[in-house]
Design a protein around this motif. Structure first.
Motif: not given
Ligand code: 6PG
Length: 253
Positions: A54, A82, A158, A210
């Motif tokens: 995203t 993360d 995260a 989502k």
């Molecule tokens: C990671 C992210 C995780 C991510 C969500 C949404 O390392 O993947 O920090 O928390 O924000 O999984 O992921 P998308 O934006 O790919 O849907």
């Protein structure tokens, strides 16, 4: 960027944008605005970046005019909420994604980019990042000016995954190793005490896929170990959701 709808649900400030690109624009403009304010007030701006897919579009906007020139890059300090335990050049590295999208395209001093070293042993990398936080923030719980978060389809944020009770109950350490079970992938993640000490948390969530999880987290019954994003509640900070209209469609009304 103007939201098409703004409302509050409890602690959540919800901003709805017509398109994903508008939500990304809002996130990029907020980054720039807060960076300017923080550098003007304190000489520096601390932000923890999210990963996944995203934020890529939002990050790219930071490297394009007018925002590129507006951001005081000399004072910006980038951290990560993360990252995956992979080398920085690995396709799954959150650092690599951000580096390609904007870091390599803006005049930020390399010493201001505080990467999680996914290429070394995870436990060692977590200890090292804990020290990086002490080096920057001093002792006590780090208070980021801004923490940028995404939302997984399972309501993780995260790398705080559902039913990882030990990790979700962590109240002492600032950085932990997590396991993304779907891929058997180790990750490094900031813990909830750090997220909830932030001056401002911004979730950026786009896409109709989502909508259900956004509703569960924001408007649903409290079920925090099944919905870890519900545990993100900055004690003395703002909690803002920047949603595209399709991601917010189950929230409104
Ligand atoms: C990671 C992210 C995780 C991510 C969500 C949404 O390392 O993947 O920090 O928390 O924000 O999984 O992921 P998308 O934006 O790919 O849907």
């Amino acid at each position: 960027m103007t939201a098409v709808h703004r409302f509050r649900i409890g602690p959540h400030e919800v901003q709805v944008y017509a398109e994903p690109s508008a939500a990304s624009r809002a996130g990029a403009e907020s980054f720039a605005e807060r960076a300017r304010a923080a550098v003007e007030a304190n000489g520096r701006f601390s932000v923890a970046l999210s990963g996944g897919n995203t934020p890529r579009a939002m990050y790219a906007m930071l490297a394009e005019e007018p925002l590129r020139s507006r951001i005081p890059w000399q004072g910006v300090h980038l951290f990560w909420g993360d990252d995956r335990c992979v080398p920085p050049a690995h396709p799954r590295s959150n650092f690599r994604m951000a580096n390609e999208a904007f870091i390599s395209r803006v005049p930020i001093p390399p010493e201001n980019v505080h990467r999680m070293r996914g290429e070394i042993a995870p436990a060692r990398a977590a200890e090292e990042y804990e020290q990086k936080l002490v080096d920057y923030f001093g002792f006590g719980v780090p208070r980021f000016d801004l923490i940028h978060l995404g939302l997984g389809g399972d309501a993780h944020t995260a790398s705080l995954f559902p039913f990882d009770d030990d990790l979700l109950r962590e109240r002492e350490r600032r950085v932990r190793v997590a396991l993304f079970r779907t891929l058997g992938e180790h990750r490094l993640t900031l813990t909830l005490p750090v997220l909830n000490a932030a001056a401002r948390i911004e979730f950026l969530v786009v896409g109709g896929e989502k909508a259900k999880v956004a509703r569960s987290v924001i408007r649903g019954a409290l079920d925090p170990f099944r919905l870890p994003a519900q545990l993100v509640r900055p004690r003395n900070g703002e909690l803002v959701w920047m949603l595209s209209r399709d991601a917010a469609r189950e929230l409104e009304g």
